[in-house]
Design a protein around this motif. Structure first.
Motif, mmCIF file in Angstrom:
data_model
loop_
_atom_site.group_PDB
_atom_site.id
_atom_site.type_symbol
_atom_site.label_atom_id
_atom_site.label_comp_id
_atom_site.label_asym_id
_atom_site.label_seq_id
_atom_site.Cartn_x
_atom_site.Cartn_y
_atom_site.Cartn_z
ATOM 1 N N ASN A 92 -6.900 -3.475 3.939
ATOM 2 C CA ASN A 92 -7.089 -4.864 4.354
ATOM 3 C C ASN A 92 -7.255 -5.752 3.126
ATOM 4 O O ASN A 92 -7.651 -5.268 2.053
ATOM 5 C CB ASN A 92 -8.331 -4.990 5.253
ATOM 6 C CG ASN A 92 -8.167 -4.263 6.569
ATOM 7 O OD1 ASN A 92 -7.333 -4.633 7.388
ATOM 8 N ND2 ASN A 92 -8.953 -3.212 6.764
ATOM 9 N N PRO A 93 -6.962 -7.044 3.247
ATOM 10 C CA PRO A 93 -7.190 -7.957 2.118
ATOM 11 C C PRO A 93 -8.644 -7.889 1.658
ATOM 12 O O PRO A 93 -9.563 -7.882 2.471
ATOM 13 C CB PRO A 93 -6.848 -9.335 2.703
ATOM 14 C CG PRO A 93 -5.876 -9.036 3.813
ATOM 15 C CD PRO A 93 -6.317 -7.728 4.390
ATOM 16 N N GLY A 94 -8.843 -7.826 0.364
ATOM 17 C CA GLY A 94 -10.188 -7.749 -0.193
ATOM 18 C C GLY A 94 -10.659 -6.339 -0.492
ATOM 19 O O GLY A 94 -11.723 -6.150 -1.097
ATOM 20 N N ASP A 95 -9.889 -5.317 -0.102
ATOM 21 C CA ASP A 95 -10.283 -3.927 -0.344
ATOM 22 C C ASP A 95 -10.192 -3.572 -1.822
ATOM 23 O O ASP A 95 -9.443 -4.190 -2.584
ATOM 24 C CB ASP A 95 -9.395 -2.970 0.447
ATOM 25 C CG ASP A 95 -9.795 -2.880 1.916
ATOM 26 O OD1 ASP A 95 -10.833 -3.470 2.281
ATOM 27 O OD2 ASP A 95 -9.071 -2.223 2.693
ATOM 28 N N ARG A 96 -10.949 -2.542 -2.212
ATOM 29 C CA ARG A 96 -10.872 -1.955 -3.547
ATOM 30 C C ARG A 96 -10.237 -0.576 -3.416
ATOM 31 O O ARG A 96 -10.717 0.277 -2.674
ATOM 32 C CB ARG A 96 -12.254 -1.841 -4.197
ATOM 33 C CG ARG A 96 -12.924 -3.164 -4.456
ATOM 34 C CD ARG A 96 -14.306 -2.968 -5.080
ATOM 35 N NE ARG A 96 -14.220 -2.579 -6.483
ATOM 36 C CZ ARG A 96 -14.548 -1.386 -6.959
ATOM 37 N NH1 ARG A 96 -14.948 -0.435 -6.151
ATOM 38 N NH2 ARG A 96 -14.475 -1.125 -8.255
ATOM 39 N N ILE A 97 -9.144 -0.361 -4.156
ATOM 40 C CA ILE A 97 -8.388 0.880 -4.076
ATOM 41 C C ILE A 97 -8.344 1.538 -5.451
ATOM 42 O O ILE A 97 -8.137 0.867 -6.465
ATOM 43 C CB ILE A 97 -6.946 0.629 -3.574
ATOM 44 C CG1 ILE A 97 -6.958 -0.116 -2.243
ATOM 45 C CG2 ILE A 97 -6.196 1.950 -3.449
ATOM 46 C CD1 ILE A 97 -7.612 0.631 -1.100
ATOM 47 N N LEU A 98 -8.513 2.855 -5.475
ATOM 48 C CA LEU A 98 -8.420 3.625 -6.712
ATOM 49 C C LEU A 98 -7.145 4.469 -6.659
ATOM 50 O O LEU A 98 -6.939 5.248 -5.726
ATOM 51 C CB LEU A 98 -9.636 4.527 -6.883
ATOM 52 C CG LEU A 98 -9.622 5.495 -8.080
ATOM 53 C CD1 LEU A 98 -9.494 4.727 -9.389
ATOM 54 C CD2 LEU A 98 -10.875 6.366 -8.080
ATOM 55 N N GLU A 99 -6.295 4.285 -7.663
ATOM 56 C CA GLU A 99 -5.050 5.035 -7.762
ATOM 57 C C GLU A 99 -5.099 5.933 -8.992
ATOM 58 O O GLU A 99 -5.295 5.452 -10.104
ATOM 59 C CB GLU A 99 -3.856 4.088 -7.862
ATOM 60 C CG GLU A 99 -2.519 4.801 -8.000
ATOM 61 C CD GLU A 99 -1.384 3.863 -8.382
ATOM 62 O OE1 GLU A 99 -0.222 4.200 -8.077
ATOM 63 O OE2 GLU A 99 -1.658 2.806 -8.995
ATOM 64 N N ALA A 100 -4.895 7.219 -8.792
ATOM 65 C CA ALA A 100 -4.850 8.171 -9.898
ATOM 66 C C ALA A 100 -3.403 8.555 -10.144
ATOM 67 O O ALA A 100 -2.782 9.220 -9.321
ATOM 68 C CB ALA A 100 -5.686 9.398 -9.569
ATOM 69 N N GLY A 101 -2.852 8.106 -11.267
ATOM 70 C CA GLY A 101 -1.448 8.318 -11.582
ATOM 71 C C GLY A 101 -0.666 7.034 -11.438
ATOM 72 O O GLY A 101 -0.027 6.784 -10.422
ATOM 73 N N THR A 102 -0.698 6.186 -12.467
ATOM 74 C CA THR A 102 -0.040 4.873 -12.400
ATOM 75 C C THR A 102 1.474 4.998 -12.355
ATOM 76 O O THR A 102 2.143 4.283 -11.598
ATOM 77 C CB THR A 102 -0.441 4.012 -13.615
ATOM 78 O OG1 THR A 102 -1.863 3.980 -13.730
ATOM 79 C CG2 THR A 102 0.089 2.590 -13.469
ATOM 80 N N GLY A 103 2.025 5.903 -13.185
ATOM 81 C CA GLY A 103 3.476 6.065 -13.229
ATOM 82 C C GLY A 103 4.166 4.787 -13.664
ATOM 83 O O GLY A 103 3.797 4.169 -14.667
ATOM 84 N N ASN A 104 5.161 4.348 -12.895
ATOM 85 C CA ASN A 104 5.891 3.108 -13.176
ATOM 86 C C ASN A 104 5.273 1.892 -12.499
ATOM 87 O O ASN A 104 5.875 0.816 -12.516
ATOM 88 C CB ASN A 104 7.343 3.239 -12.738
ATOM 89 C CG ASN A 104 8.147 4.156 -13.630
ATOM 90 O OD1 ASN A 104 8.218 3.942 -14.841
ATOM 91 N ND2 ASN A 104 8.734 5.186 -13.057
ATOM 92 N N ALA A 105 4.135 2.049 -11.868
ATOM 93 C CA ALA A 105 3.422 0.971 -11.184
ATOM 94 C C ALA A 105 4.121 0.522 -9.900
ATOM 95 O O ALA A 105 3.815 -0.543 -9.381
ATOM 96 C CB ALA A 105 3.210 -0.233 -12.101
ATOM 97 N N ALA A 106 5.041 1.327 -9.381
ATOM 98 C CA ALA A 106 5.714 0.960 -8.135
ATOM 99 C C ALA A 106 4.714 0.884 -6.984
ATOM 100 O O ALA A 106 4.632 -0.124 -6.273
ATOM 101 C CB ALA A 106 6.823 1.961 -7.824
ATOM 102 N N LEU A 107 3.944 1.961 -6.796
ATOM 103 C CA LEU A 107 2.921 1.942 -5.742
ATOM 104 C C LEU A 107 1.810 0.965 -6.094
ATOM 105 O O LEU A 107 1.266 0.291 -5.209
ATOM 106 C CB LEU A 107 2.348 3.351 -5.549
ATOM 107 C CG LEU A 107 1.210 3.462 -4.530
ATOM 108 C CD1 LEU A 107 1.652 3.016 -3.149
ATOM 109 C CD2 LEU A 107 0.663 4.879 -4.489
ATOM 110 N N THR A 108 1.469 0.865 -7.364
ATOM 111 C CA THR A 108 0.405 -0.035 -7.805
ATOM 112 C C THR A 108 0.657 -1.455 -7.321
ATOM 113 O O THR A 108 -0.253 -2.129 -6.810
ATOM 114 C CB THR A 108 0.298 -0.028 -9.345
ATOM 115 O OG1 THR A 108 0.269 1.309 -9.823
ATOM 116 C CG2 THR A 108 -0.948 -0.762 -9.798
ATOM 117 N N MET A 109 1.890 -1.928 -7.463
ATOM 118 C CA MET A 109 2.215 -3.298 -7.067
ATOM 119 C C MET A 109 2.200 -3.459 -5.547
ATOM 120 O O MET A 109 1.780 -4.504 -5.032
ATOM 121 C CB MET A 109 3.563 -3.703 -7.652
ATOM 122 C CG MET A 109 3.522 -3.897 -9.162
ATOM 123 S SD MET A 109 4.999 -4.686 -9.842
ATOM 124 C CE MET A 109 6.170 -3.345 -9.717
#
Length: 279
Positions: A92-109
């Motif tokens: 949801n808007p305002g959530d804090r998410i932790l991503e392990a494995g940035t890679g090319n930032a495709a999922l990050t964006m």
């Protein structure tokens, strides 16, 4: 982004734009100065020694187009999987998410767009050069539109070189790594109770190893998903009799495209069922 007029599937991502730069294609050279100041849907030509080359239409790339066309240092998480991960995490808007494995930032964006300007995506990458490349990719998308919602960290979650990631707790976790069960004991404490973690795993053997490890921990296996995405081609065609000079009317051609449909990964959804630490 430029789309070749005679071959609409041929797309070129050009930029960042600089007056003295150019982009070479087998159909001629595209000069940045001829693109700067143009509007979406404008048409322009590549330049050859003989004059005009191929004709192109100018577009503003979507996020899906951008992550597929930009330069990469590793295989990206494709938009079909990124969309599924966002749904599985119930972001949801305002959530804090932790991503392990940035890679090319495709999922990050994709995650950053889902949490919005009021949320935050903390992404951790162990390879310094890859993290730097990912940040540049984010900066070049729509003049850094998503950058305020992303915080880049370098290191392993297990040694906490990624910075202060503990308080407040996260609304969701994503692990894109070959052996997520080695990091889950360390990131488990960062997740809010009854919230979700999604692991991105290419092989079923990895999924089985993860499921075995989860039996020792207060994590519930919610789902294992493989996402398929099939595009179809629809276009007008003319039905002709044996006498090709006579037309018998129009019809629609309707069939799957010839683009190969390949496996990308399994998405494993886990729910945190306890606040007790994983040992």
């Amino acid at each position: 982004m430029l789309r070749q007029c005679k071959r609409s599937h041929k797309q070129i991502l050009v930029g960042p734009l600089q007056v003295d730069k150019s982009y070479e294609t087998h159909k001629g050279v595209l000069y940045h100065k001829n693109i700067i100041g143009r509007q979406p849907r404008d048409r322009l030509y590549s330049m050859t020694r003989e004059g005009n080359g191929a004709e192109y239409v100018l577009h503003t790339p979507t996020l899906e187009e951008y992550v597929l066309l930009c330069k990469r240092q590793c295989t990206p998480i494709y938009p079909k999987d990124a969309s599924a991960i966002i749904s599985m995490l119930d972001i949801n808007p305002g959530d804090r998410i932790l991503e392990a494995g940035t890679g090319n930032a495709a999922l990050t964006m994709h995650l950053a767009r889902a949490v919005g300007i009021s949320g935050k995506v903390h992404t951790v990458e162990n390879i310094v050069g890859r993290s730097k490349h990912a940040k540049e990719i984010v900066q070049h998308y729509r003049r850094g539109l998503l950058l305020p919602s992303i915080s880049f960290h370098i290191g392993l979650l297990s040694n906490r070189k990624g910075g202060n990631l503990i308080a407040p707790l996260f609304d969701g976790l994503v692990l894109d790594m070959p052996t997520p069960w080695t990091q889950l004991p360390f990131v488990f404490a960062y997740l809010k109770p009854d919230r979700y973690a999604v692991c991105y795993l290419p092989n079923m053997s990895q999924v089985l190893d993860l499921v075995r490890a989860c039996q020792r921990w207060p994590l519930i296996l919610e789902d294992v998903v493989e996402v398929t995405w099939r595009s179809w081609e629809l276009r007008m065609a003319v039905i002709r009799n044996q006498d090709t000079s006579q037309s018998n009317g129009d019809a629609m051609v309707c069939h799957p495209t010839h683009t190969p449909i390949g496996h990308t990964a399994f998405l494993v959804k886990l729910r945190k069922s306890s606040t007790a630490a994983i040992k």
